[in-house]
Scaffold this motif. Structure first.
Motif, mmCIF file in Angstrom:
data_model
loop_
_atom_site.group_PDB
_atom_site.id
_atom_site.type_symbol
_atom_site.label_atom_id
_atom_site.label_comp_id
_atom_site.label_asym_id
_atom_site.label_seq_id
_atom_site.Cartn_x
_atom_site.Cartn_y
_atom_site.Cartn_z
ATOM 1 N N ALA A 174 -3.700 -10.030 54.726
ATOM 2 C CA ALA A 174 -2.623 -10.222 54.115
ATOM 3 C C ALA A 174 -1.776 -8.953 53.755
ATOM 4 O O ALA A 174 -2.548 -7.977 53.551
ATOM 5 C CB ALA A 174 -3.198 -11.218 52.744
ATOM 6 N N VAL A 175 -0.654 -9.521 53.455
ATOM 7 C CA VAL A 175 0.298 -8.303 53.112
ATOM 8 C C VAL A 175 1.131 -8.788 51.931
ATOM 9 O O VAL A 175 1.791 -10.220 52.087
ATOM 10 C CB VAL A 175 1.283 -7.820 54.228
ATOM 11 C CG1 VAL A 175 1.913 -6.660 53.862
ATOM 12 C CG2 VAL A 175 0.366 -7.366 55.377
ATOM 13 N N ALA A 176 1.424 -7.913 50.982
ATOM 14 C CA ALA A 176 2.409 -8.346 49.862
ATOM 15 C C ALA A 176 3.253 -7.248 49.484
ATOM 16 O O ALA A 176 2.862 -6.018 49.737
ATOM 17 C CB ALA A 176 1.689 -8.926 48.711
ATOM 18 N N ILE A 177 4.485 -7.562 49.034
ATOM 19 C CA ILE A 177 5.246 -6.415 48.500
ATOM 20 C C ILE A 177 5.627 -6.696 46.861
ATOM 21 O O ILE A 177 5.646 -7.557 46.476
ATOM 22 C CB ILE A 177 6.659 -6.434 49.088
ATOM 23 C CG1 ILE A 177 6.558 -6.004 50.629
ATOM 24 C CG2 ILE A 177 7.877 -5.343 48.406
ATOM 25 C CD1 ILE A 177 6.275 -4.418 50.945
ATOM 26 N N SER A 178 5.308 -5.370 46.031
ATOM 27 C CA SER A 178 5.673 -5.700 45.017
ATOM 28 C C SER A 178 6.742 -4.537 44.495
ATOM 29 O O SER A 178 6.809 -3.632 44.935
ATOM 30 C CB SER A 178 4.317 -5.100 44.031
ATOM 31 O OG SER A 178 3.250 -6.033 43.945
ATOM 32 N N GLY A 179 7.418 -5.165 43.450
ATOM 33 C CA GLY A 179 8.587 -4.313 42.793
ATOM 34 C C GLY A 179 8.271 -4.173 41.347
ATOM 35 O O GLY A 179 7.621 -5.044 40.566
ATOM 36 N N PHE A 180 8.601 -2.994 40.798
ATOM 37 C CA PHE A 180 8.239 -2.593 39.478
ATOM 38 C C PHE A 180 9.374 -2.116 38.508
ATOM 39 O O PHE A 180 10.400 -1.885 38.932
ATOM 40 C CB PHE A 180 7.084 -1.458 39.313
ATOM 41 C CG PHE A 180 6.168 -1.818 40.287
ATOM 42 C CD1 PHE A 180 4.839 -2.251 39.500
ATOM 43 C CD2 PHE A 180 6.014 -1.308 41.383
ATOM 44 C CE1 PHE A 180 3.701 -2.330 40.273
ATOM 45 C CE2 PHE A 180 4.563 -1.732 42.358
ATOM 46 C CZ PHE A 180 3.533 -2.157 41.511
ATOM 47 N N GLY A 181 9.506 -2.614 37.233
ATOM 48 C CA GLY A 181 10.314 -2.357 36.377
ATOM 49 C C GLY A 181 10.439 -0.811 35.845
ATOM 50 O O GLY A 181 10.871 -0.661 34.731
ATOM 51 N N SER A 182 9.961 0.099 36.703
ATOM 52 C CA SER A 182 9.875 1.362 36.187
ATOM 53 C C SER A 182 9.690 2.379 37.404
ATOM 54 O O SER A 182 9.297 1.917 38.465
ATOM 55 C CB SER A 182 8.637 1.807 35.447
ATOM 56 O OG SER A 182 8.265 3.187 35.229
ATOM 57 N N GLN A 183 10.207 3.426 37.593
ATOM 58 C CA GLN A 183 10.068 4.333 38.615
ATOM 59 C C GLN A 183 8.706 4.781 38.636
ATOM 60 O O GLN A 183 8.038 5.423 39.487
ATOM 61 C CB GLN A 183 10.888 5.678 38.586
ATOM 62 C CG GLN A 183 10.731 6.590 37.448
ATOM 63 C CD GLN A 183 11.793 7.665 37.447
ATOM 64 O OE1 GLN A 183 12.675 7.739 37.387
ATOM 65 N NE2 GLN A 183 11.007 8.991 37.429
ATOM 66 N N SER A 184 7.992 5.019 37.577
ATOM 67 C CA SER A 184 6.511 5.431 37.224
ATOM 68 C C SER A 184 5.644 4.366 36.439
ATOM 69 O O SER A 184 5.421 4.346 35.365
ATOM 70 C CB SER A 184 6.699 6.736 36.514
ATOM 71 O OG SER A 184 5.070 7.083 36.332
ATOM 72 N N PRO A 185 5.310 3.330 37.135
ATOM 73 C CA PRO A 185 4.706 2.036 36.583
ATOM 74 C C PRO A 185 3.364 2.640 35.636
ATOM 75 O O PRO A 185 3.073 1.840 34.637
ATOM 76 C CB PRO A 185 4.423 1.136 37.539
ATOM 77 C CG PRO A 185 5.331 1.380 38.830
ATOM 78 C CD PRO A 185 5.441 2.870 38.666
ATOM 79 N N GLY A 186 2.791 3.409 36.338
ATOM 80 C CA GLY A 186 1.244 3.869 35.774
ATOM 81 C C GLY A 186 0.298 2.749 36.369
ATOM 82 O O GLY A 186 0.540 1.726 36.732
ATOM 83 N N LEU A 187 -0.967 3.276 36.356
ATOM 84 C CA LEU A 187 -2.049 2.335 36.896
ATOM 85 C C LEU A 187 -3.129 2.736 35.999
ATOM 86 O O LEU A 187 -3.619 3.894 36.042
ATOM 87 C CB LEU A 187 -2.315 2.426 38.454
ATOM 88 C CG LEU A 187 -3.504 1.809 39.079
ATOM 89 C CD1 LEU A 187 -3.211 0.456 38.969
ATOM 90 C CD2 LEU A 187 -3.379 2.544 40.474
#
Length: 228
Positions: A174-187
């Motif tokens: 499976a493959v997914a693409i994620s977008g984030f509301g920050s240039q550095s979302p943190g993890l």
């Protein structure tokens, strides 16, 4: 004297309010005050913005805003069966100060992107191939699981800061693409953080927190201490 005292108290209250408002604003990526700020590592070139040095905007080229290869599958053969390919400011310098980022997630059959949080960003995920069981958990006091099985073309959003996960529920990749509301979302990966910290959290503390025997905690910590 009374009027002066009142004026001073009002001034102090204003300063405190302004400081609080400023700290709240910086909980998210600040709005850029220029068109572009291409991140570079050479401190002799210019000013630092959002933790990155900015290239002279007159020297910016199309390549600073370009990333290629997100169509190439990554190998998810690891302990959890998933592999993330980030497109953050480190990989795409032109993202600096723009408040967005992107990632590709490859899943082996039944692979998992383990429970984790992004402390600085909401995530929106689109399934490109396969079927994913996804969800997030609300905060105290409810701790409610909000989950759904997604298929190709489906979209799901994970609110900022909440623990969430994605798992391939099919016998194919499976493959997914994620977008984030920050240039550095943190993890913050929950398992790695709790059981793999350096130095480790006391097994007595974790045994009490998870209501299990310390031997169980020791076994789990030993697994997270092993090379991945």
């Amino acid at each position: 004297m009374t009027d002066c005292k009142m004026e001073f108290q009002c001034f102090v209250a204003f300063v405190i309010f302004a400081a609080l408002a400023s700290s709240l604003c910086y909980a998210y990526d600040p709005s850029p005050l220029q068109d572009i700020c291409v991140a570079i590592k050479d401190p002799s070139s210019a000013v630092m913005v959002n933790g990155k040095f900015c290239k002279d905007s007159k020297l910016a080229t199309a390549d600073d805003f370009f990333f290629t290869g997100l169509n190439i599958p990554r190998n998810p053969s690891n302990s959890v069966g998933s592999q993330v390919t980030p497109v953050f400011a480190d990989q795409l310098p032109g993202l600096n100060t723009l408040g967005v980022a992107l990632a590709r997630i490859d899943f082996a059959p039944y692979g998992l992107n383990p429970p984790h949080t992004h402390p600085r960003a909401t995530e929106i995920l689109t399934v490109l191939e396969g079927s994913l069981y996804v969800g997030f958990v609300t905060s105290d006091p409810d701790y409610r699981l909000v989950s759904k099985v997604l298929n190709k073309g489906d979209v799901f959003v994970f609110p900022i800061g909440l623990i969430h996960f994605q798992q391939n529920v099919g016998h194919t990749s499976a493959v997914a693409i994620s977008g984030f509301g920050s240039q550095s979302p943190g993890l913050i990966v929950i398992g790695n953080t709790v059981f793999g910290s350096k130095p480790p959290i006391s097994d007595d503390a974790l045994a009490k927190a998870f209501q299990v025997d310390k031997k169980v905690v020791d076994e789990i910590q030993a697994k997270f201490a092993m090379p991945k």
